[in-house]
Design an enzyme around this catalytic site. Structure first.
Site, short mmCIF file in Angstrom:
data_model
loop_
_atom_site.label_atom_id
_atom_site.label_comp_id
_atom_site.label_asym_id
_atom_site.label_seq_id
_atom_site.Cartn_x
_atom_site.Cartn_y
_atom_site.Cartn_z
N ASN A 1 1.56 6.46 -3.59
CA ASN A 1 2.17 5.80 -2.54
C ASN A 1 2.93 6.55 -1.69
O ASN A 1 3.11 6.33 -0.22
CB ASN A 1 2.74 4.77 -2.95
CG ASN A 1 1.80 3.41 -3.42
OD1 ASN A 1 2.23 2.57 -4.07
ND2 ASN A 1 0.45 3.59 -3.19
N ASP B 1 -2.36 -5.56 -5.93
CA ASP B 1 -3.09 -5.02 -4.90
C ASP B 1 -3.40 -6.26 -3.91
O ASP B 1 -3.69 -7.11 -4.07
CB ASP B 1 -4.35 -4.38 -5.75
CG ASP B 1 -4.84 -3.36 -4.59
OD1 ASP B 1 -4.25 -2.83 -3.52
OD2 ASP B 1 -6.05 -2.94 -4.92
C1 FPP Z 1 -0.68 -2.63 -2.96
O1 FPP Z 1 -1.34 -3.45 -1.60
C2 FPP Z 1 0.62 -3.04 -2.93
C3 FPP Z 1 1.71 -1.95 -2.74
C4 FPP Z 1 1.31 -0.61 -2.62
C5 FPP Z 1 3.12 -2.30 -2.94
C6 FPP Z 1 3.60 -3.36 -3.64
C7 FPP Z 1 4.78 -4.05 -3.08
C8 FPP Z 1 5.25 -5.37 -3.19
C9 FPP Z 1 4.37 -6.52 -3.67
C10 FPP Z 1 6.41 -5.64 -2.58
C11 FPP Z 1 7.71 -5.16 -3.10
C12 FPP Z 1 7.63 -5.10 -4.67
C13 FPP Z 1 8.92 -5.60 -5.24
C14 FPP Z 1 8.92 -5.57 -6.89
C15 FPP Z 1 10.24 -6.15 -4.82
P1 FPP Z 1 -2.04 -2.29 -0.65
O2 FPP Z 1 -1.17 -2.04 0.31
O3 FPP Z 1 -2.58 -1.18 -1.51
O4 FPP Z 1 -3.28 -3.35 -0.14
P2 FPP Z 1 -4.42 -2.74 0.29
O5 FPP Z 1 -5.30 -2.01 -0.94
O6 FPP Z 1 -5.31 -4.22 0.46
O7 FPP Z 1 -4.44 -1.74 1.43
#
Ligand code: FPP
Length: 247
Positions: free
Chosen positions: A68, A20
């Site tokens: 998501n 996250d």
């Molecule tokens: C949460 O951060 C993260 C995600 C919803 C996506 C995770 C994806 C990756 C790390 C990249 C691709 C993954 C792979 C396995 C290649 P957020 O966007 O919710 O952050 P925030 O809470 O700060 O808005």
């Protein structure tokens, strides 16, 4: 925390990670959210490599939740593109490192090209005996349990399963994670104290570790700190100290 200070025999077999903080990392730098995800993907590469070096049995990554899908279309599209990029660029290295790819979640909701790359990676690495890289895509713990219960219900209707035969072992076999050990350690980055629908059934006795570090900033050192903290925990699985000592 130095890697050498970790006790090899006391390392977790299965680490699950809620990655996250990509959005906040980007916002702090006045960048588009996708830049945070892009940096997050580089961190995924590094963490997979480190966990492979530590000889872990399973690494589970929460890459895309069922919730998501409700994000802006442009962000969903960009995340799918990143996933494809990751799979295309890493599949050879995963295979070389004897890593077996696995995916959990409602995969049929994913775009066709993503599903086909995921299946290609699973197929290519299916005989590998090293670490399992278990990627959660279009995943929610509740959704997974509902799919499992529906399947059992259908087998009851056709008399293939007796309701009295349902126990924890059986239900586990109908989950997407069938055959994998439950996580010993769940790491969540960016400081939020919640499990966000990740592996709800499987984390019943999992140790949790939350760090304020945002996922794109998560380094080897942060992983070692989580492991060091884990090694200091006393896991009791609902028993007393005395019972654990006499086991
Ligand atoms: C949460 O951060 C993260 C995600 C919803 C996506 C995770 C994806 C990756 C790390 C990249 C691709 C993954 C792979 C396995 C290649 P957020 O966007 O919710 O952050 P925030 O809470 O700060 O808005």
């Amino acid at each position: 925390m130095d890697e050498k200070k970790l006790i090899k025999e006391k390392l977790p077999k299965h680490i699950a990670i809620i990655m996250d903080g990509n959005g906040r990392w980007a916002k702090k730098r006045s960048l588009a959210r996708i830049m945070g995800h892009r940096k997050g993907m580089e961190v995924v590469r590094e963490v997979v490599r480190t966990c492979h070096e530590l000889d872990l049995e399973v690494l589970s990554l929460y890459a895309f939740s069922s919730e998501n899908w409700q994000r802006p279309r442009s962000e969903v599209k960009a995340l799918m593109t990143l996933l494809k990029r990751y799979l295309r660029s890493e599949i050879a290295e995963l295979h070389k490192n004897n890593i077996k790819m696995n995916a959990i979640g409602d995969l049929k909701r994913l775009p066709e090209d993503v599903v086909s790359l995921v299946h290609e990676a699973i197929e290519k690495t299916k005989d590998n005996k090293g670490m399992v890289l278990n990627v959660a895509l279009s995943y929610s713990g509740r959704g997974e349990i509902i799919r499992a219960v529906t399947e059992i219900g259908q087998k009851i209707l056709t008399h293939q399963v007796q309701p009295s035969a349902i126990d924890e072992t059986m239900l586990s076999q109908y989950l997407d994670t069938a055959g994998l050990p439950d996580p010993d350690l769940l790491i969540r980055t960016s400081g939020e104290l919640r499990v966000s629908n990740f592996l709800l059934w499987q984390i019943a006795y999992t140790e949790m570790y939350v760090t304020d570090v945002l996922w794109p900033d998560f380094k080897k050192e942060d992983l070692y700190n989580a492991l060091d903290d884990y090694q200091k925990r006393k896991r009791r699985f609902g028993l007393t100290d005395e019972q654990i000592r006499s086991n």
